[in-house]
Enzyme design. Structure first.
Site, short mmCIF file in Angstrom:
data_model
loop_
_atom_site.label_atom_id
_atom_site.label_comp_id
_atom_site.label_asym_id
_atom_site.label_seq_id
_atom_site.Cartn_x
_atom_site.Cartn_y
_atom_site.Cartn_z
CG HIS A 237 29.14 37.72 40.10
ND1 HIS A 237 28.75 36.50 39.89
CD2 HIS A 237 28.12 38.11 41.28
CE1 HIS A 237 27.79 35.91 40.62
NE2 HIS A 237 27.34 37.16 41.53
C1 BDR Z 1 26.51 40.23 37.51
O1 BDR Z 1 25.07 40.92 37.64
C2 BDR Z 1 25.25 42.17 38.74
O2 BDR Z 1 24.53 42.34 39.80
C3 BDR Z 1 26.82 42.09 39.28
O3 BDR Z 1 27.34 43.31 39.27
C4 BDR Z 1 27.64 41.07 38.07
O4 BDR Z 1 28.00 41.84 37.10
C5 BDR Z 1 26.31 39.00 38.12
O5 BDR Z 1 25.18 38.16 37.82
#
Ligand code: BDR
Ligand code: CA
Length: 311
Positions: A237
């Protein structure tokens, strides 16, 4: 080479760690500060993790702590997606990188005052909302704000909401309403970018501290993905935000208008990404498509450049 001044606001977080390491590995970025916020784990842990990551690459970068709680409703549980410590529960040496005494909101404002600044926000948006509240002129001073958050199709905490927005929807509302140009990387985009087991093998084969750490952090994160999604694709992500900066054009973008739902029985934290053509020239854009093969090769090559031998 013109280096882009970048500040990363983050809740490390395994994929945050990869994003931060990609920034360190990119000669086109001058990383001026890392500001920590509560999110994946509590603020004490996200701050510690930020310092650990700076130590890992042996650089000198400002690290400051920000908000321990979201603007309104307290979110009590820590997520276990990233392990209990937020970085996959490995052993780390005591960090030597000092903690800046300023609040993250002040570090953000000071960095924006000192020169052209791009902010990469890869955790809940609390620190940025507080910085805006304290310094309303901040939004006009920032070149670009690149955020990982939100979803059009489906959230990952609720069917409607993605984690970073769900933790602090009020903060997201004020950040989306401010004047800065925003590029948002929602789940619809980030799920196209993932590492696979053979990439972890490749990292281990480098014989570098960074390679071993990355593989070590990503292994339990892969196991989480397996349990939750039914496959071991390791979704990157947060790295999408840095990738967009260091490989312009690699992610296709679309002009949009952004809004967030802060009330509602089922929809708190949902993002409304208005993709209608009337917004084609908007200063708010959203990531739409990325080529994962190209991204993986790029990421691995850059991470490999961060050191050649075991310490
Ligand atoms: C986001 O949530 C976190 O767990 C990850 O680091 C990312 O920023 C994804 O939904
Ligand atoms: Ca994150």
């Amino acid at each position: 080479m013109d280096r882009r001044r970048v500040l990363i606001d983050t809740d490390p977080g395994v994929d945050d760690a990869v994003a931060i390491l990609l920034a360190f590995a990119s000669p086109d970025i001058e990383l001026v500060a890392i500001t920590a916020v509560a999110g994946n784990v509590g603020l004490d842990k996200t701050t510690l993790n930020a310092r650990r990551l700076v130590d890992l690459v042996g650089r000198r970068v400002i690290v400051a702590a920000g908000c321990a709680e979201p603007l309104s409703e307290r979110v009590s549980e820590e997520s276990v997606v990233h392990g209990h410590d937020g970085l996959g529960d490995l052993e780390w040496p005591e960090p030597v990188t000092p903690l800046d005494p300023r609040h993250a909101a002040e570090v953000i404002y000071d960095a924006a005052s000192e020169g052209p600044l791009t902010i990469v926000a890869i955790g809940p948006l609390t620190n940025l909302a507080v910085a805006l509240e304290r310094h309303p002129d901040l939004a006009t001073m920032v070149e670009e704000l690149v955020i990982m958050g939100g979803a059009s199709f489906e959230g990952n905490v609720t069917p409607a909401a993605e984690f970073n927005i769900w933790v602090d929807p009020e903060a997201a509302r004020s950040v989306f309403a401010a004047e800065w140009p925003i590029t948002l990387m929602p789940l619809d985009l980030t799920h196209q970018a993932y590492l696979v087991d053979e990439d972890l093998d490749e990292m281990r084969s480098w014989g570098t501290v960074v390679g071993d750490r990355c593989a070590g952090m990503l292994e339990p994160y892969a196991a989480f993905h397996d349990e939750w999604y039914g496959n071991r694709d390791i979704i990157m992500h947060d790295a999408m935000c840095v990738y967009e900066l260091v490989s312009p054009g690699a992610i296709s973008l679309q002009g949009v208008r952004l809004a967030v739902e802060v009330t509602g029985e089922h929809a708190r934290g949902a993002t409304f990404i208005d993709r209608r053509r009337v917004h084609a020239e908007s200063t708010q854009r959203v990531g739409v498509h990325v080529d994962n093969h190209q991204f993986r090769r790029f990421l691995l090559e850059r991470l490999r450049s961060l050191g050649v031998s075991e310490q």
